[in-house]
Design a protein around this motif. Structure first.
Motif, mmCIF file in Angstrom:
data_model
loop_
_atom_site.group_PDB
_atom_site.id
_atom_site.type_symbol
_atom_site.label_atom_id
_atom_site.label_comp_id
_atom_site.label_asym_id
_atom_site.label_seq_id
_atom_site.Cartn_x
_atom_site.Cartn_y
_atom_site.Cartn_z
ATOM 1 N N ARG A 236 34.701 28.589 -31.738
ATOM 2 C CA ARG A 236 35.787 29.034 -32.598
ATOM 3 C C ARG A 236 36.446 30.285 -32.012
ATOM 4 N N ASP A 237 37.739 30.423 -32.320
ATOM 5 C CA ASP A 237 38.437 31.638 -31.895
ATOM 6 C C ASP A 237 38.236 32.723 -32.950
ATOM 7 N N VAL A 238 38.905 33.842 -32.790
ATOM 8 C CA VAL A 238 38.700 34.971 -33.706
ATOM 9 C C VAL A 238 39.159 34.660 -35.121
ATOM 10 N N GLN A 239 40.055 33.672 -35.259
ATOM 11 C CA GLN A 239 40.502 33.279 -36.605
ATOM 12 C C GLN A 239 39.594 32.209 -37.216
ATOM 13 N N GLY A 240 38.564 31.804 -36.485
ATOM 14 C CA GLY A 240 37.640 30.813 -37.010
ATOM 15 C C GLY A 240 38.055 29.388 -36.766
ATOM 16 N N ARG A 241 39.119 29.176 -35.970
ATOM 17 C CA ARG A 241 39.570 27.819 -35.689
ATOM 18 C C ARG A 241 38.752 27.223 -34.561
ATOM 19 N N VAL A 242 38.457 25.944 -34.684
ATOM 20 C CA VAL A 242 37.701 25.243 -33.645
ATOM 21 C C VAL A 242 38.605 25.027 -32.447
ATOM 22 N N VAL A 243 38.219 25.571 -31.320
ATOM 23 C CA VAL A 243 39.023 25.453 -30.099
ATOM 24 C C VAL A 243 38.273 24.713 -28.993
ATOM 25 N N GLY A 244 37.055 24.310 -29.275
ATOM 26 C CA GLY A 244 36.287 23.600 -28.256
ATOM 27 C C GLY A 244 34.885 23.280 -28.774
ATOM 28 N N ALA A 245 34.093 22.865 -27.868
ATOM 29 C CA ALA A 245 32.723 22.503 -28.238
ATOM 30 C C ALA A 245 31.759 22.883 -27.125
ATOM 31 N N SER A 246 30.553 23.216 -27.542
ATOM 32 C CA SER A 246 29.495 23.543 -26.593
ATOM 33 C C SER A 246 28.451 22.431 -26.649
ATOM 34 N N LYS A 247 28.101 21.940 -25.485
ATOM 35 C CA LYS A 247 27.147 20.834 -25.431
ATOM 36 C C LYS A 247 25.951 21.236 -24.583
ATOM 37 N N ILE A 248 24.753 21.048 -25.167
ATOM 38 C CA ILE A 248 23.512 21.317 -24.445
ATOM 39 C C ILE A 248 22.728 20.009 -24.365
ATOM 40 N N ALA A 249 22.428 19.603 -23.148
ATOM 41 C CA ALA A 249 21.687 18.351 -22.929
ATOM 42 C C ALA A 249 20.318 18.680 -22.332
ATOM 43 N N ARG A 250 19.282 18.103 -22.932
ATOM 44 C CA ARG A 250 17.920 18.302 -22.423
ATOM 45 C C ARG A 250 17.301 16.949 -22.100
ATOM 46 N N ASP A 251 16.642 16.908 -20.966
ATOM 47 C CA ASP A 251 15.946 15.692 -20.542
ATOM 48 C C ASP A 251 14.608 15.610 -21.296
ATOM 49 N N ILE A 252 14.468 14.618 -22.167
ATOM 50 C CA ILE A 252 13.246 14.456 -22.957
ATOM 51 C C ILE A 252 12.529 13.149 -22.590
ATOM 52 N N THR A 253 12.764 12.669 -21.390
ATOM 53 C CA THR A 253 12.181 11.398 -20.964
ATOM 54 C C THR A 253 10.655 11.428 -21.031
ATOM 55 N N ASP A 254 10.050 12.493 -20.538
ATOM 56 C CA ASP A 254 8.588 12.576 -20.554
ATOM 57 C C ASP A 254 8.039 12.565 -21.968
ATOM 58 N N ARG A 255 8.715 13.305 -22.865
ATOM 59 C CA ARG A 255 8.247 13.343 -24.244
ATOM 60 C C ARG A 255 8.350 11.977 -24.901
ATOM 61 N N VAL A 256 9.455 11.280 -24.668
ATOM 62 C CA VAL A 256 9.639 9.954 -25.253
ATOM 63 C C VAL A 256 8.597 8.980 -24.720
ATOM 64 N N ARG A 257 8.327 9.067 -23.418
ATOM 65 C CA ARG A 257 7.322 8.173 -22.836
ATOM 66 C C ARG A 257 5.933 8.451 -23.415
ATOM 67 N N GLN A 258 5.617 9.720 -23.620
ATOM 68 C CA GLN A 258 4.323 10.063 -24.216
ATOM 69 C C GLN A 258 4.209 9.534 -25.641
ATOM 70 N N GLU A 259 5.318 9.653 -26.412
ATOM 71 C CA GLU A 259 5.316 9.136 -27.775
ATOM 72 C C GLU A 259 5.156 7.628 -27.793
ATOM 73 N N GLN A 260 5.836 6.954 -26.863
ATOM 74 C CA GLN A 260 5.731 5.499 -26.792
ATOM 75 C C GLN A 260 4.322 5.073 -26.385
#
Length: 289
Positions: A26-50
């Motif tokens: 958001r900008d200083v007026q609180g308007r959405v001007v973009g997005a932040s994306k965080i990607a994490r590799d959870i392949t090992d965790r999923v395989r352990q759960e499976q």
């Protein structure tokens, strides 16, 4: 903020499990001007759960197969054992005077062995029943009535050994029907089997705890060495001191399974030659029980 899991493909073609977290910028007026994306590799965790889910499924299937086998075996073996018992008894009746001392002794051993095996198979069926008793209805049980019924079932053994079974006032508590009676019956039977030279004196009592009841069944029998206190609750475990006595070695295992299914635990306080006190705790949140 939004999170979800998805599957993505790397440049080399391999597939990976990804956890995505997206939050607005958001900008200083609180308007959405973009997005932040965080990607994490959870392949090992999923395989352990499976893998864990697959192992649990295999374990459940193996347990069901084992229960089915034990149930079938205990029934299928009953008929041939009954035939052996009948023919052994016929031999005893018709040829007891012609077998000689050794022949008669061997035949007596055979008859006793068949009887013990029949008792063992019966105990195995009971053990399997209490192991699958989760679907049984829970109701309010009068522990006094459960004890009285157990004593009535053991009337012959109690009279033959001049045993005495006394108790203090016992509570009402929520348990599956018939289970508490079976616990009392097995513990009293155990006290009678492993008696000393004196007539068995068995005392049953209960004490209220914060989250339930602790029952005790005290006897004046031969006692148990501390090194055997855990071992005796296993399947087919019997004390050497009572090896010559009847019994399947499953009574305490049945008690342990019933109490564990109720969310409690069972243990013993004993020393060789000083009798035994078996205690079991059963959760019961109702303070007025």
């Amino acid at each position: 903020l939004e999170s979800f899991e998805t599957i993505r493909r790397r440049k080399d073609g391999t597939r990976v499990n990804i956890s995505l977290t997206i939050s607005p910028l958001r900008d200083v007026q609180g308007r959405v001007v973009g997005a932040s994306k965080i990607a994490r590799d959870i392949t090992d965790r999923v395989r352990q759960e499976q893998a864990l889910q697959a192992a649990n499924a295999d374990l459940q299937l193996a347990n069901e197969d084992l229960q089915h086998f034990a149930h079938s075996a205990s029934h299928d073996l009953q008929e041939p054992l009954r035939s052996v018992a009948i023919y052994c008894e016929m031999l005893q009746k018709r040829y007891s005077g012609t077998l000689g001392p050794d022949g008669q002794k061997y035949l007596d051993f055979a008859v006793e062995g068949v009887r013990r095996m029949e008792h063992l198979l019966k105990s195995l069926r009971v053990y399997m029943q209490v192991s699958t008793a989760d679907r049984a209805p829970v109701s309010v049980t009068d522990a006094n009535e459960a004890l009285n019924d157990a004593v009535l079932n053991l009337k012959v053994a109690i009279e033959e050994t001049s045993a005495s079974v006394t108790s203090s006032e016992l509570p009402h508590l929520s348990t599956q029907s018939g289970q508490l009676e079976l616990v009392f019956q097995n513990l009293i039977t155990n006290a009678i089997h492993y008696r000393s030279d004196l007539p068995p004196q068995i005392r049953v009592s209960a004490a209220r705890q914060a989250d339930g009841w602790v029952f005790s069944v005290k006897d004046n029998g031969v006692g148990i060495e501390p090194c055997f206190h855990e071992q005796i609750f296993g399947l087919f475990k019997r004390l050497q001191a009572g090896a010559e006595k009847s019994g399947s070695g499953m009574g305490l295992a049945i008690c342990q399974r019933i109490i564990a299914r109720a969310g409690g635990r069972i243990w013993v306080e004993s020393a060789l030659g000083l009798g035994s006190t078996f205690l079991f705790a059963i959760p019961d949140p109702n303070p007025n029980s």
